[in-house]
Design a protein around this motif. Structure first.
Motif, PDB file in Angstrom:
ATOM      1  N   ALA A   3       0.823  -1.214   0.000  1.00  0.00           N
ATOM      2  CA  ALA A   3       0.000   0.000   0.000  1.00  0.00           C
ATOM      3  C   ALA A   3       0.858   1.264   0.000  1.00  0.00           C
ATOM      4  N   PHE A   4       1.980   1.232   0.707  1.00  0.00           N
ATOM      5  CA  PHE A   4       2.825   2.419   0.771  1.00  0.00           C
ATOM      6  C   PHE A   4       3.407   2.755  -0.591  1.00  0.00           C
ATOM      7  N   LYS A   5       3.876   1.742  -1.330  1.00  0.00           N
ATOM      8  CA  LYS A   5       4.431   1.993  -2.660  1.00  0.00           C
ATOM      9  C   LYS A   5       3.350   2.486  -3.607  1.00  0.00           C
ATOM     10  N   ALA A   6       2.135   1.951  -3.477  1.00  0.00           N
ATOM     11  CA  ALA A   6       1.032   2.419  -4.312  1.00  0.00           C
ATOM     12  C   ALA A   6       0.705   3.870  -3.988  1.00  0.00           C
ATOM     13  N   TYR A   7       0.783   4.227  -2.699  1.00  0.00           N
ATOM     14  CA  TYR A   7       0.520   5.602  -2.277  1.00  0.00           C
ATOM     15  C   TYR A   7       1.572   6.543  -2.859  1.00  0.00           C
ATOM     16  N   LYS A   8       2.839   6.143  -2.816  1.00  0.00           N
ATOM     17  CA  LYS A   8       3.890   6.996  -3.340  1.00  0.00           C
ATOM     18  C   LYS A   8       3.832   7.074  -4.867  1.00  0.00           C
ATOM     19  N   ALA A   9       3.376   6.003  -5.518  1.00  0.00           N
ATOM     20  CA  ALA A   9       3.332   5.979  -6.975  1.00  0.00           C
ATOM     21  C   ALA A   9       2.269   6.914  -7.530  1.00  0.00           C
ATOM     22  N   CYS A  10       1.245   7.231  -6.734  1.00  0.00           N
ATOM     23  CA  CYS A  10       0.150   8.058  -7.247  1.00  0.00           C
ATOM     24  C   CYS A  10       0.378   9.545  -6.994  1.00  0.00           C
ATOM     25  N   VAL A  11       1.582   9.941  -6.596  1.00  0.00           N
ATOM     26  CA  VAL A  11       1.864  11.361  -6.384  1.00  0.00           C
ATOM     27  C   VAL A  11       1.842  12.069  -7.731  1.00  0.00           C
ATOM     28  N   PRO A  12       1.031  13.104  -7.875  1.00  0.00           N
ATOM     29  CA  PRO A  12       0.900  13.758  -9.177  1.00  0.00           C
ATOM     30  C   PRO A  12       2.135  14.569  -9.534  1.00  0.00           C
ATOM     31  N   ILE A  13       2.318  14.784 -10.817  1.00  0.00           N
ATOM     32  CA  ILE A  13       3.436  15.565 -11.316  1.00  0.00           C
ATOM     33  C   ILE A  13       3.058  17.055 -11.375  1.00  0.00           C
ATOM     34  N   ALA A  14       1.768  17.350 -11.225  1.00  0.00           N
ATOM     35  CA  ALA A  14       1.292  18.730 -11.350  1.00  0.00           C
ATOM     36  C   ALA A  14       2.045  19.659 -10.404  1.00  0.00           C
ATOM     37  N   TRP A  15       2.282  20.867 -10.864  1.00  0.00           N
ATOM     38  CA  TRP A  15       3.025  21.833 -10.073  1.00  0.00           C
ATOM     39  C   TRP A  15       2.153  22.387  -8.959  1.00  0.00           C
ATOM     40  N   SER A  16       2.732  22.520  -7.801  1.00  0.00           N
ATOM     41  CA  SER A  16       2.050  23.096  -6.657  1.00  0.00           C
ATOM     42  C   SER A  16       3.038  24.019  -5.955  1.00  0.00           C
ATOM     43  N   PRO A  17       2.596  25.182  -5.449  1.00  0.00           N
ATOM     44  CA  PRO A  17       3.548  26.093  -4.798  1.00  0.00           C
ATOM     45  C   PRO A  17       4.090  25.542  -3.491  1.00  0.00           C
ATOM     46  N   ASN A  18       3.333  24.672  -2.839  1.00  0.00           N
ATOM     47  CA  ASN A  18       3.754  24.098  -1.557  1.00  0.00           C
ATOM     48  C   ASN A  18       3.767  22.579  -1.647  1.00  0.00           C
ATOM     49  N   LEU A  19       4.717  21.972  -0.950  1.00  0.00           N
ATOM     50  CA  LEU A  19       4.779  20.525  -0.836  1.00  0.00           C
ATOM     51  C   LEU A  19       4.605  20.151   0.626  1.00  0.00           C
ATOM     52  N   TYR A  20       3.814  19.144   0.883  1.00  0.00           N
ATOM     53  CA  TYR A  20       3.620  18.627   2.235  1.00  0.00           C
ATOM     54  C   TYR A  20       4.381  17.318   2.324  1.00  0.00           C
ATOM     55  N   ILE A  21       5.365  17.285   3.218  1.00  0.00           N
ATOM     56  CA  ILE A  21       6.293  16.166   3.308  1.00  0.00           C
ATOM     57  C   ILE A  21       6.068  15.471   4.645  1.00  0.00           C
ATOM     58  N   SER A  22       5.847  14.154   4.606  1.00  0.00           N
ATOM     59  CA  SER A  22       5.636  13.366   5.817  1.00  0.00           C
ATOM     60  C   SER A  22       6.741  12.336   5.938  1.00  0.00           C
ATOM     61  N   LEU A  23       7.289  12.215   7.121  1.00  0.00           N
ATOM     62  CA  LEU A  23       8.290  11.187   7.387  1.00  0.00           C
ATOM     63  C   LEU A  23       7.555   9.896   7.691  1.00  0.00           C
ATOM     64  N   VAL A  24       7.748   8.865   6.887  1.00  0.00           N
ATOM     65  CA  VAL A  24       7.006   7.621   7.056  1.00  0.00           C
ATOM     66  C   VAL A  24       7.894   6.444   7.458  1.00  0.00           C
ATOM     67  N   ARG A  25       9.192   6.625   7.432  1.00  0.00           N
ATOM     68  CA  ARG A  25      10.120   5.578   7.886  1.00  0.00           C
ATOM     69  C   ARG A  25      10.982   6.156   8.996  1.00  0.00           C
ATOM     70  N   GLY A  26      11.472   5.303   9.857  1.00  0.00           N
ATOM     71  CA  GLY A  26      12.252   5.758  11.000  1.00  0.00           C
ATOM     72  C   GLY A  26      13.635   6.267  10.627  1.00  0.00           C
ATOM     73  N   ILE A  27      14.175   7.128  11.469  1.00  0.00           N
ATOM     74  CA  ILE A  27      15.491   7.703  11.241  1.00  0.00           C
ATOM     75  C   ILE A  27      16.618   6.756  11.672  1.00  0.00           C
ATOM     76  N   PRO A  28      16.485   5.993  12.772  1.00  0.00           N
ATOM     77  CA  PRO A  28      17.600   5.136  13.180  1.00  0.00           C
ATOM     78  C   PRO A  28      17.989   4.155  12.077  1.00  0.00           C
TER      79      PRO A  28
END
Length: 104
Positions: A3-28
């Motif tokens: 599901a995560f890869k499907a979610y990332k694959a559907c990100v549109p190419i359309a231009w937007s002035p702002n991007l909303y970025i979510s951290l979905v994997r751990g940093i360690p």
């Protein structure tokens, strides 16, 4: 494809002035360069979202850590927040009567 890869694959190419970025994997366990990039983006904890301008610098940083983050445009972010709000909306109370059924 999960599901995560499907979610990332559907990100549109359309231009937007702002991007909303979510951290979905751990940093360690990540490389020092990736940790420094996430620090520069001000992403410190999982499932946190930050808003950044859509500039070439930010897009280059996102290219480095693309396996750790999910990127949304403004429209996608608002639609997701609305869907979450509708899911958590108050529902009418369930009324249960313990009286015996009326005789016919």
């Amino acid at each position: 494809m999960n599901a995560f890869k499907a979610y990332k694959a559907c990100v549109p190419i359309a231009w937007s002035p702002n991007l909303y970025i979510s951290l979905v994997r751990g940093i360690p366990g990540t490389r020092r360069l990736h940790r420094r990039t996430l620090e520069a983006l001000r992403l410190r904890k999982c499932n946190r979202t930050v808003m950044r301008w859509n500039t070439p610098t930010v897009r280059g940083m996102l290219q480095q850590v693309k396996r750790l983050v999910a990127i949304e445009t403004e429209e996608m972010y608002k639609a997701r927040r609305q869907k979450d709000a509708n899911h958590c909306a108050l529902r009418p109370p369930l009324v249960i009567s313990h009286l015996p059924a009326p005789a016919k």
